[in-house]
Design an enzyme around this catalytic site. Sequence first.
Site, PDB file in Angstrom:
ATOM      1  N   ASP A 169      63.763  42.764  52.064  1.00  0.00           N
ATOM      2  CA  ASP A 169      64.181  44.096  51.629  1.00  0.00           C
ATOM      3  C   ASP A 169      64.132  44.135  50.106  1.00  0.00           C
ATOM      4  OD1 ASP A 169      64.852  44.044  54.354  1.00  0.00           O
ATOM      5  OD2 ASP A 169      66.561  45.382  54.064  1.00  0.00           O
ATOM      6  N   LYS A 232      63.389  52.428  53.247  1.00  0.00           N
ATOM      7  CA  LYS A 232      64.827  52.311  53.471  1.00  0.00           C
ATOM      8  C   LYS A 232      65.569  53.160  52.445  1.00  0.00           C
ATOM      9  CE  LYS A 232      68.363  48.621  53.133  1.00  0.00           C
ATOM     10  NZ  LYS A 232      68.544  47.155  52.977  1.00  0.00           N
ATOM     11  N   LYS A 268      64.648  52.887  57.773  1.00  0.00           N
ATOM     12  CA  LYS A 268      65.946  52.217  57.801  1.00  0.00           C
ATOM     13  C   LYS A 268      66.959  52.971  56.951  1.00  0.00           C
ATOM     14  CE  LYS A 268      68.266  47.813  56.698  1.00  0.00           C
ATOM     15  NZ  LYS A 268      68.078  46.408  56.260  1.00  0.00           N
TER      16      LYS A 268
END
Length: 332
Positions: A169, A232, A268
Site C-alpha cells: 500500500d 485506495k 479500497k
Amino acid sequence: MTITDQQTALGAAQLPQVHGARNPGMALDMDWVLSARANRSAIERRAATLPGRRSVKKDHQAAWMARAISCIDLTTLAGDDTAGRVARLCAKARQPVRADLLEVLGLPDLTVGAVCVYHGMIAPAVKALDGSGIPVAAVSTGFPAGLSPMHLRIAEIEESVKAGAEEIDIVISRRKVLTGDWQGLYDEMKAFRAACGEAHVKAILATGELGTLQNVARASLVCMMAGADFIKTSTGKESVNATLPVSLVMMRAIREYHLRTGVRVGYKPAGGISKAKDAVLYLSLVKEELGDRWLRPDLFRFGASSLLGDIERQLEHHVTGAYSASWRHASA
C-alpha cells in the site's frame, strides 16, 4: 436460502482469493485526465440517498456481513506494535469469527482478505499466516505522509517485497495532485509499480487532502494508467478518510477505466468504517456502480481495524438472538 447459498451467489465459491489479470497500465492520456469532472452537488445528492434505500435482513444480511469479512484488510499501524500483537491479529485473521458460529453459518473456512502492517512487522505476520493463504500487505513509501526521498521510498518497497509482503500500500505525493503535476504523479506511480514486481500495489490517494472531488477523479485515473492494481481512499491518518461521495467518484473512475481498457482495478475504502451496517452500505454501492465481479477480495477491500469486531457481534446476534458485549470481540 441459507447463508452458504447466499455466499455462493456472491461468489464465495471462488474463495480463497482468485485473481484476474493485473492492470498493465497504459501511456498517460492527458486529454482523458483533464476531461475528468466531478459535479459535487449531484454526487453528494446521490450519496445522501444511499443509507435510506437499502435494507437487507436475516440470512441475506448475514451473508453480506460474511462477505465483508472476506474483504477486510485487518490492520494494525500503531507505534507500539509488537510481534505478539501481530501474531494475535493474524490468529484473528485466520478465524475471524468464533468457530461454532462459523459452523452454524456454513462458512467454517471464512478468513479476512489480508493483514496489513508496517514494514517492521512483516516477518512476524508472514510467520503467523504461514499456510493460511492470507497475504501480508505492507504500507510503504514513507507512509502516511509520503514525503521521504524517492530513492528511499523505492528501497522501502523493495525491502518489504523481499520480506514477504504480497501487497504494498503506497502513498502518493499529494503536492503533485494539488499543483496539477499529472506527469510527475504518473512517473512516480509507475516507479512504485515497477519496484513492487509481482506484489500487488494499492495506491493510497489520501483523498481528504486532495482539495476537490475533481482532483480525486483525476488522481484515480492517473494512478490506474500507471499500473495501480487498487486505488485506495486514505491512510486512515487524515482528518477526513473514506466517505460515500469520494467512493462514488473513485468507483466511477474505475468503471470508466474498465470500459475503455477492459482492465479491472480494485477499490479500497479505508479509515472510519467501523460498523457492520456501513460495510453493507459500501458493498451495495460497489454492486450498483461496478457489478458483482467487484464483490470479491481480489477487487475490493476494507481498510479496517475495528470493523471486524462489530460484524462478529452482529453475526453472533443473528445466530443466537442475543447481543454480546463489544469487548468480547477484540482483534488483538
